[in-house]
Scaffold this active site. Structure first.
Site, PDB file in Angstrom:
ATOM      1  N   ARG A  15      24.132  -2.214  31.148  1.00 55.75           N
ATOM      2  CA  ARG A  15      22.853  -2.827  31.697  1.00 55.75           C
ATOM      3  C   ARG A  15      21.738  -1.921  32.619  1.00 55.75           C
ATOM      4  O   ARG A  15      20.553  -2.355  32.967  1.00 55.75           O
ATOM      5  CB  ARG A  15      23.157  -3.968  32.537  1.00 55.75           C
ATOM      6  CG  ARG A  15      23.463  -5.599  31.704  1.00 55.75           C
ATOM      7  CD  ARG A  15      23.698  -6.415  32.464  1.00 55.75           C
ATOM      8  NE  ARG A  15      25.185  -6.639  32.825  1.00 55.75           N
ATOM      9  CZ  ARG A  15      25.485  -7.242  33.924  1.00 55.75           C
ATOM     10  NH1 ARG A  15      24.667  -8.058  34.562  1.00 55.75           N
ATOM     11  NH2 ARG A  15      26.834  -7.167  34.470  1.00 55.75           N
ATOM     12  N   GLY A  78      40.083  -3.312  30.953  1.00 52.80           N
ATOM     13  CA  GLY A  78      40.357  -4.049  32.014  1.00 52.80           C
ATOM     14  C   GLY A  78      40.588  -3.508  33.343  1.00 52.80           C
ATOM     15  O   GLY A  78      41.113  -2.318  33.523  1.00 52.80           O
ATOM     16  N   ASP A 102      30.963   1.073  41.696  1.00 56.18           N
ATOM     17  CA  ASP A 102      29.643   0.477  41.851  1.00 56.18           C
ATOM     18  C   ASP A 102      29.448  -0.426  42.761  1.00 56.18           C
ATOM     19  O   ASP A 102      28.794  -1.350  42.694  1.00 56.18           O
ATOM     20  CB  ASP A 102      29.270   0.115  40.329  1.00 56.18           C
ATOM     21  CG  ASP A 102      30.216  -1.141  39.921  1.00 56.18           C
ATOM     22  OD1 ASP A 102      31.307  -1.509  40.816  1.00 56.18           O
ATOM     23  OD2 ASP A 102      30.366  -1.745  38.668  1.00 56.18           O
ATOM     24  N   GLY A 136      35.328 -13.726  40.256  1.00 56.53           N
ATOM     25  CA  GLY A 136      36.652 -14.148  40.211  1.00 56.53           C
ATOM     26  C   GLY A 136      36.706 -15.130  41.509  1.00 56.53           C
ATOM     27  O   GLY A 136      36.218 -14.824  42.384  1.00 56.53           O
ATOM     28  N   ASN A 165      36.371 -13.180  44.743  1.00 58.95           N
ATOM     29  CA  ASN A 165      37.092 -12.018  44.916  1.00 58.95           C
ATOM     30  C   ASN A 165      35.951 -10.892  44.675  1.00 58.95           C
ATOM     31  O   ASN A 165      35.079 -10.801  43.822  1.00 58.95           O
ATOM     32  CB  ASN A 165      37.848 -11.832  43.737  1.00 58.95           C
ATOM     33  CG  ASN A 165      38.593 -10.682  43.618  1.00 58.95           C
ATOM     34  OD1 ASN A 165      39.094 -10.039  44.432  1.00 58.95           O
ATOM     35  ND2 ASN A 165      38.854 -10.199  42.256  1.00 58.95           N
ATOM     36  N   ASN A 382       2.113  38.763  48.297  1.00 58.10           N
ATOM     37  CA  ASN A 382       3.449  39.320  48.468  1.00 58.10           C
ATOM     38  C   ASN A 382       4.146  39.714  47.282  1.00 58.10           C
ATOM     39  O   ASN A 382       5.266  40.393  47.280  1.00 58.10           O
ATOM     40  CB  ASN A 382       4.262  38.172  49.207  1.00 58.10           C
ATOM     41  CG  ASN A 382       4.276  36.975  48.514  1.00 58.10           C
ATOM     42  OD1 ASN A 382       3.333  36.804  47.836  1.00 58.10           O
ATOM     43  ND2 ASN A 382       5.413  36.307  48.763  1.00 58.10           N
TER      44      ASN A 382
END
Ligand code: UD1
Ligand code: CA
Length: 453
Positions: A15, A78, A102, A136, A165, A382
């Protein structure tokens, strides 16, 4: 018990709609993942393992030199599978702290609270949200936390639970290894869920403790650029608040950006829209006008930086005046009370005490003595196309406007250079030196006229 940290960073980050892996996107000027690693380091763990997958090379490049070991998770099966990839490198007598690459704003203080209690059991970092969608849920009964159910697997009654969670947890390595080795992916997403270890822990009679996050911002994840921008603001808001508590006046804390570290003396004032990068130190009573960029700089007491100035790799002693619209490049060193005015660029240059370069000049690879005044439109030539050369100007000199100093060249103390000169040979002290084509006037000369047709 020793602590091993596992940071999950293998997710694709679809995304973000980016070729750059999600955790390499910048927050406050540094890769998101770098913030998590730095926070983890503050717990002094035995090791930090980063589980990477998509765009592995670019993730590693973003963290070059960080004290971490890299673990590849070739396929993202997972969170449980991801943690399991790191476990072979972790001894049984460690505790394993799982962080997300993240979730960059989690604080070391919160992590310290998470790892503090219950060393033999499992501690979860939780957050109570009005809108728990996607998270969760923590399922409890009167004995305490029983399990975690994912949004997609939850019953309507479980979906009503607001205790969520965050994904961050700590567990002892030995049972964790057993639990993860026997996870099943028989669930709505066909994934090996890390969260399934909770039920196992409870089943074995281990204590599961929920520790709640101090605020929702710090456990907010980043899935798209809108969330990233929100996290950036949350980071900047905290940085601004910290500075104000330390005694800095900010014209508007919502228009302040810190991408590095800023230390300040007493009574500094920062106007709107300033960006601080790298390591910046401000002395006492420093005033910075609107829309300045200050990078890796040391700015002494009482300096005043006017609007739209860029200061990069420079050191300013006390009471200097800069800008508006000045650009100090690396190696610029200003002694007390020096002035660099509008549309002036300096580089690898030392300005002596009270020296002034007030308008429209380029001073590079130069040494300028105390009290010298450099007139408008002076250029140190210079660079000869191959090499850089130095210009040395003694104290108390006066360089007339529109002068070119063709380096290498030396201007003596107290010398005066006539306006419009091109100086390619050393100019003696205390004398007037000038080069000037004779002025002439053509009488009866007519300007060209535009053709009629
Ligand atoms: C996870 C938790 C959920 C929690 C939520 C908080 C599980 C099963 N669910 O869900 O309870 O509320 O985080 O945001 O753990 N990752 C890998 N490899 C993988 C899968 C994920 O490295 O194979 C990394 C991701 O890059 C990310 C983190 O693990 O940093 C979480 O993964 P994500 O897919 O976002 O988990 P959620 O489904 O949101
Ligand atoms: Ca997520």
């Amino acid at each position: 018990m020793k602590l091993s940290v596992v940071i999950l960073a293998a997710g694709r980050g679809t995304r973000m709609r980016s070729d750059l892996p999600k955790v390499a996107h910048r927050l406050a000027g540094r890769p998101m993942l770098a913030h998590v690693v730095e926070t983890a380091e503050r717990l002094k763990p035995a090791a930090i393992h980063v589980v990477y997958g998509h765009g592995g090379e670019r993730v590693r490049a973003a963290l070059r030199g960080a004290p971490v070991s890299w673990v590849e998770q070739a396929r993202q099966l997972g969170t449980g599978h991801a943690v399991n990839q790191a476990l072979p490198a972790i001894p049984d007598d460690h505790r394993v702290l799982v962080l997300y690459g993240d979730v960059p704003l989690v604080s070391a203080e919160t992590l310290a609270r998470l790892v503090e209690p219950n060393p033999q059991g499992v501690n979860l970092l939780t957050v109570t949200l009005d809108d728990p969608h996607g998270y969760g849920r923590i399922v409890r009964d009167d004995r305490g936390v029983q399990r975690i159910v994912e949004q997609k697997d939850a019953s309507p009654r479980e979906l009503a639970i607001k205790e969520c969670n965050t994904g961050l947890l700590v567990a002892p390595a030995e049972p964790l290894r057993r639990w993860l080795g026997s996870l099943s992916n028989d669930n709505a997403q066909g994934e090996y869920y890390l969260t399934d270890i909770i039920e196992r822990a409870v089943g074995e009679g281990l204590c599961v403790e929920a520790v709640s996050a101090a605020d929702a911002d710090e456990v907010q994840g980043c899935n798209d650029r809108v969330q990233l921008a929100r996290l950036e603001r949350a980071y900047q808001r905290r940085a601004a608040q910290r500075l104000m508590r330390e005694g800095v006046a900010l014209a508007d804390p919502a228009r302040f950006d810190l991408r590095g570290t800023l230390s300040t003396g007493r009574d500094c004032y920062l106007d709107v829209g300033c960006v601080f990068e790298g390591t910046v130190r401000l002395g006492h009573n420093v005033e910075i006008g609107p829309h300045c960029v200050i990078r890796n700089a040391d700015i002494g007491d009482g300096c005043r930086i006017e609007s739209h100035s860029v200061i990069d790799g420079a050191r300013l002693a006390a009471e200097c005046r800069i800008g508006p619209y000045a650009r100090l490049r690396p190696g610029s060193e200003l002694a007390r009370g020096a002035k660099v005015g509008n549309f002036v660029e300096t580089k690898q240059t030392r300005l002596g005490e009270g020296a002034k370069v007030n308008h429209l000049s380029y001073i590079g690879d130069a040494e300028v003595g105390a009290g010298t005044n450099i007139g408008a439109g002076t250029i140190t030539c210079n660079y000869d196309g191959a090499n850089k050369h130095r210009t040395e100007i003694g104290a108390g000199a006066f360089i007339g406007s529109g002068t070119q100093l063709v380096a290498p060249v030396r201007i003596g103390e107290g010398a005066t250079i006539g306006a419009g000169s091109t100086i390619g040979k050393n100019a003696p002290a205390d004398a007037l030196t000038l080069t000037r084509a004779p002025q002439k006037s053509l009488r009866g000369w007519r300007r060209p006229r535009k053709n009629e047709d």
